[in-house]
Enzyme design. Structure first.
Site, PDB file in Angstrom:
ATOM      1  N   CYS A   1       0.841  -1.191   0.000  1.00  0.00           N
ATOM      2  CA  CYS A   1       0.000   0.000   0.000  1.00  0.00           C
ATOM      3  C   CYS A   1       0.878   1.244   0.000  1.00  0.00           C
ATOM      4  O   CYS A   1       1.940   1.256   0.627  1.00  0.00           O
ATOM      5  CB  CYS A   1      -0.900   0.025   1.235  1.00  0.00           C
ATOM      6  SG  CYS A   1      -2.060  -1.348   1.303  1.00  0.00           S
ATOM      7  N   ILE A   2       0.451   2.261  -0.691  1.00  0.00           N
ATOM      8  CA  ILE A   2       1.199   3.506  -0.742  1.00  0.00           C
ATOM      9  C   ILE A   2       1.185   4.200   0.621  1.00  0.00           C
ATOM     10  O   ILE A   2       2.110   4.905   0.983  1.00  0.00           O
ATOM     11  CB  ILE A   2       0.659   4.420  -1.859  1.00  0.00           C
ATOM     12  CG1 ILE A   2       1.642   5.537  -2.148  1.00  0.00           C
ATOM     13  CG2 ILE A   2      -0.691   4.948  -1.549  1.00  0.00           C
ATOM     14  CD1 ILE A   2       1.353   6.268  -3.433  1.00  0.00           C
TER      15      ILE A   2
END
Length: 127
Positions: free
Chosen positions: A44-45
């Protein structure tokens, strides 16, 4: 709030900024997950933590993120899967929730990737 009601609410909003704010507001409903490595979602960013557990044959989810929009996206998943049986979750089209809600075009590919990783974690728990 179920997903059908959420979809209807989002359809009443005319522009993306209003939809964006509504999603952020949903994140305030989300039960908080501990910020522990065991609950961290990779890929996930943003930082994302998802805690899944089962009680009385039903699945429950706690989640958190350091990004408000991601927390709102997690709340959408939470609305779909929380307090459902493993069989109900297994039968859901979780991969296409953003499309079903008309949000896919507004969510960046990086966020969609993190969304998919979160769904994969839930699917693994449910199976």
């Amino acid at each position: 709030m179920e997903l059908d009601r959420l979809k209807a609410d989002l359809e009443l909003l005319d522009d993306w900024e209003d939809k964006y704010q509504h999603i952020i507001d949903l994140g305030k409903l989300l039960p908080h997950a501990p910020h522990e490595d065991a609950f961290k979602v990779d890929g996930c960013i943003s930082q994302v933590w998802v805690q899944m557990y089962e009680k009385d044959g039903r699945i429950f989810m706690n989640a958190d993120s350091d990004a408000l929009i991601v927390k709102g996206l997690l709340a959408i998943i939470w609305l779909a899967v929380n307090d459902k049986t493993r069989q109900e979750v297994a039968g859901m089209d979780l991969q296409n929730i953003l499309e079903i809600l008309g949000l896919a075009e507004y969510i960046s590919p990086n966020r969609r990737n993190g969304f998919a990783n979160t769904i994969l974690r839930i699917r693994n728990f449910a199976s």
